[in-house]
Design an enzyme around this catalytic site. Structure first.
Site, PDB file in Angstrom:
ATOM      1  N   LYS A   1      -3.526  20.815  -5.865  1.00 38.92           N
ATOM      2  CA  LYS A   1      -2.533  19.744  -5.915  1.00 38.92           C
ATOM      3  C   LYS A   1      -2.799  18.806  -7.091  1.00 38.92           C
ATOM      4  O   LYS A   1      -3.917  18.313  -7.267  1.00 38.92           O
ATOM      5  CB  LYS A   1      -2.564  18.941  -4.616  1.00 38.92           C
ATOM      6  CG  LYS A   1      -1.554  17.805  -4.526  1.00 38.92           C
ATOM      7  CD  LYS A   1      -1.639  17.132  -3.167  1.00 38.92           C
ATOM      8  CE  LYS A   1      -0.585  16.048  -3.006  1.00 38.92           C
ATOM      9  NZ  LYS A   1      -0.861  14.864  -3.872  1.00 38.92           N
TER      10      LYS A   1
ATOM     11  N   ARG B   1      -3.617   0.570  -9.269  1.00 36.06           N
ATOM     12  CA  ARG B   1      -2.611   0.196  -8.270  1.00 36.06           C
ATOM     13  C   ARG B   1      -2.537  -1.322  -8.109  1.00 36.06           C
ATOM     14  O   ARG B   1      -2.878  -1.889  -7.074  1.00 36.06           O
ATOM     15  CB  ARG B   1      -2.898   0.896  -6.945  1.00 36.06           C
ATOM     16  CG  ARG B   1      -2.912   2.418  -7.109  1.00 36.06           C
ATOM     17  CD  ARG B   1      -3.030   3.156  -5.812  1.00 36.06           C
ATOM     18  NE  ARG B   1      -3.290   4.571  -6.061  1.00 36.06           N
ATOM     19  CZ  ARG B   1      -3.478   5.491  -5.127  1.00 36.06           C
ATOM     20  NH1 ARG B   1      -3.398   5.147  -3.847  1.00 36.06           N
ATOM     21  NH2 ARG B   1      -3.714   6.745  -5.449  1.00 36.06           N
TER      22      ARG B   1
ATOM     23  N   THR C   1      -7.169  18.328  -4.117  1.00 36.74           N
ATOM     24  CA  THR C   1      -6.476  17.355  -4.964  1.00 36.74           C
ATOM     25  C   THR C   1      -7.289  17.146  -6.230  1.00 36.74           C
ATOM     26  O   THR C   1      -8.453  16.733  -6.170  1.00 36.74           O
ATOM     27  CB  THR C   1      -6.283  16.033  -4.218  1.00 36.74           C
ATOM     28  OG1 THR C   1      -5.383  16.259  -3.126  1.00 36.74           O
ATOM     29  CG2 THR C   1      -5.690  14.975  -5.131  1.00 36.74           C
TER      30      THR C   1
ATOM     31  N   SER D   1      -5.227  14.094   5.230  1.00 38.03           N
ATOM     32  CA  SER D   1      -6.107  13.744   4.118  1.00 38.03           C
ATOM     33  C   SER D   1      -7.547  13.568   4.588  1.00 38.03           C
ATOM     34  O   SER D   1      -7.802  13.156   5.717  1.00 38.03           O
ATOM     35  CB  SER D   1      -5.625  12.442   3.471  1.00 38.03           C
ATOM     36  OG  SER D   1      -6.548  12.003   2.490  1.00 38.03           O
TER      37      SER D   1
ATOM     38  N   TYR E   1       0.835  -1.209   0.000  1.00 36.58           N
ATOM     39  CA  TYR E   1       0.000   0.000   0.000  1.00 36.58           C
ATOM     40  C   TYR E   1       0.864   1.252   0.000  1.00 36.58           C
ATOM     41  O   TYR E   1       0.606   2.202  -0.744  1.00 36.58           O
ATOM     42  CB  TYR E   1      -0.919  -0.001   1.226  1.00 36.58           C
ATOM     43  CG  TYR E   1      -1.739   1.263   1.348  1.00 36.58           C
ATOM     44  CD1 TYR E   1      -2.784   1.515   0.473  1.00 36.58           C
ATOM     45  CD2 TYR E   1      -1.444   2.213   2.327  1.00 36.58           C
ATOM     46  CE1 TYR E   1      -3.529   2.684   0.573  1.00 36.58           C
ATOM     47  CE2 TYR E   1      -2.183   3.380   2.431  1.00 36.58           C
ATOM     48  CZ  TYR E   1      -3.225   3.609   1.560  1.00 36.58           C
ATOM     49  OH  TYR E   1      -3.952   4.770   1.655  1.00 36.58           O
TER      50      TYR E   1
ATOM     51  N   HIS F   1       1.207  12.656  -8.177  1.00 35.99           N
ATOM     52  CA  HIS F   1       0.676  11.752  -7.159  1.00 35.99           C
ATOM     53  C   HIS F   1       1.669  10.611  -6.883  1.00 35.99           C
ATOM     54  O   HIS F   1       1.279   9.486  -6.590  1.00 35.99           O
ATOM     55  CB  HIS F   1      -0.682  11.188  -7.579  1.00 35.99           C
ATOM     56  CG  HIS F   1      -1.655  11.052  -6.449  1.00 35.99           C
ATOM     57  ND1 HIS F   1      -2.683  11.945  -6.244  1.00 35.99           N
ATOM     58  CD2 HIS F   1      -1.767  10.134  -5.447  1.00 35.99           C
ATOM     59  CE1 HIS F   1      -3.390  11.573  -5.186  1.00 35.99           C
ATOM     60  NE2 HIS F   1      -2.847  10.486  -4.681  1.00 35.99           N
TER      61      HIS F   1
END
Length: 387
Positions: A255, A168, A159, A110, A28, A279
């Site tokens: 961002k 991912r 973001t 976050s 992760y 990112h």
């Protein structure tokens, strides 16, 4: 144990973190998306930025301070947001916030962290930043801003580089789900990492605490298989940015900027800084490195620029500043530090970076960060990925 003898750099912390974290947690933290080409480009492109050392300056005492967004910071870097930091180490957000406050640098929380703004309020200091993953519901959005403001966060980060979820693949192969569920396969990994396991046993498995309120308020709106992101997320546009500008009185940071042409409309809306980032290679595997994009964006705007994605050392901080950044943020290195050393990790890394800045500025004959010489190109070195 002398931490600076054992863990003098980010790669040392990274190696130790991998030894202490369950494999699914490591995947992760460390993974990108696709073949991880963008993640690799971030590192190799930074290594291609060099400087000519400068000699015969006599004894020097470098000043590491910088002014950014109208505030003076003792160091030119801060801590980037990471979703579900608490999966990396118990109370990760608390450890990071306290270390940042002690050092006087920014800490970014976050929306999808494992602690909520109210949890962090006692630990923030003067430089808490909040990363907003954009809710589509205006009422939820306004309530989030009120909570963030009341908790003492000073800057808001929108973001914009997550219009859709990335794949991912390393995370998928690891068996990790959101929220995390300890299957027999993952429990076998946990059993091999006792320090992590004991910490999690005391605090419980993390989840996205800020979103609890909104899930409960809309419990009938979600199917049994839907993630809370289905309720919250939207892909923002310029009108969304304008709404935030009208409703947030502090600094507004955007961002995920890689295109120079995006700078002018954002500047006209009145945002306070652009955050040049891909990112960290976790969203799109065909993106340029952030350091390659940085000079083009610098040429396109007068706004202050933040840089992230790939920075792991003071030399990387100086590279980014030489190519147009006003401030540098780091995410993975601080979480490697947590994985390696737990509560002691963030403060140790801040001191490592401070010492590294002094050493590199001394080689370049710099008394102040503003004395940075022009960058020169160096041959790129291969950096094979070690998954």
């Amino acid at each position: 144990m002398d931490l600076h003898s054992t863990y003098p750099s980010v790669p040392d912390l990274k190696r130790r973190a991998r030894q202490r974290l369950p494999k699914f947690v490591w995947e992760y933290l460390d993974s990108g998306t696709g073949t991880e080409a963008t993640k690799t480009r971030n590192r190799t492109a930074l290594d291609a930025v060099g400087f000519l050392p400068s000699i015969l300056h006599g004894p020097q005492t470098p000043d590491l301070g910088t002014r950014f967004l109208g505030q003076d910071f003792p160091l030119p870097f801060g801590i980037s947001p990471v979703g579900m930091s608490g999966l990396i180490w118990p109370d990760a957000e608390g450890h990071l916030a306290r270390a940042a406050a002690e050092a006087g640098i920014p800490y970014s929380l976050s929306t999808v962290a494992s602690q909520c703004p109210e949890d962090l309020a006692p630990h923030l200091g003067d430089h808490g930043w909040f990363q907003l993953y954009p809710p589509k519901d205006e009422g939820i959005r306004a309530d989030m801003l009120n909570r963030v403001r009341d908790a003492g966060f000073k800057a808001l980060i929108l973001t914009v580089d997550v219009p859709v979820a990335s794949r991912r693949e390393r995370q998928t192969r690891s068996g990790l789900t959101q929220p995390p569920k300890l299957t027999p396969r993952l429990l076998a990994q946990v059993a091999m990492r006792p320090a992590w396991a004991l910490g999690m046993a005391r605090r419980g498995m993390p989840h996205m605490r800020m979103l609890d309120k909104y899930v409960q308020a809309a419990s009938g709106a979600l199917s049994s298989t839907a993630h809370v992101g289905y309720l919250l997320r939207t892909s923002p546009d310029m009108s969304y940015v304008k709404w935030l500008r009208d409703h947030w009185q502090g600094p507004l940071l955007i961002k995920g900027v890689l295109r120079p042409e995006d700078a002018d409309p954002l500047e006209r809306i009145g945002v306070d800084a652009l955050w040049v980032s891909n990112h960290a290679g976790r969203q799109f595997d065909g993106a340029p490195s952030s350091i390659e994009a940085l000079p083009r964006i610098r040429a396109a705007t007068r706004l202050p620029l933040i840089f992230d994605s790939g920075a792991e050392s003071a030399l990387d901080i100086l590279r980014a500043r030489a190519l147009g950044a006003d401030f540098v943020m780091m995410a993975r290195p601080f979480h490697y530090a947590l994985g390696a050393l737990g509560a002691k990790g963030p403060a140790h890394l801040i001191e490592v970076l401070r010492r590294d800045l002094v050493a590199n500025m001394g080689q370049l004959g710099m008394e102040r960060l503003g004395d940075l010489p022009p960058a020169i190109p160096l041959p790129a070195l291969p950096h094979p990925m070690t998954n």
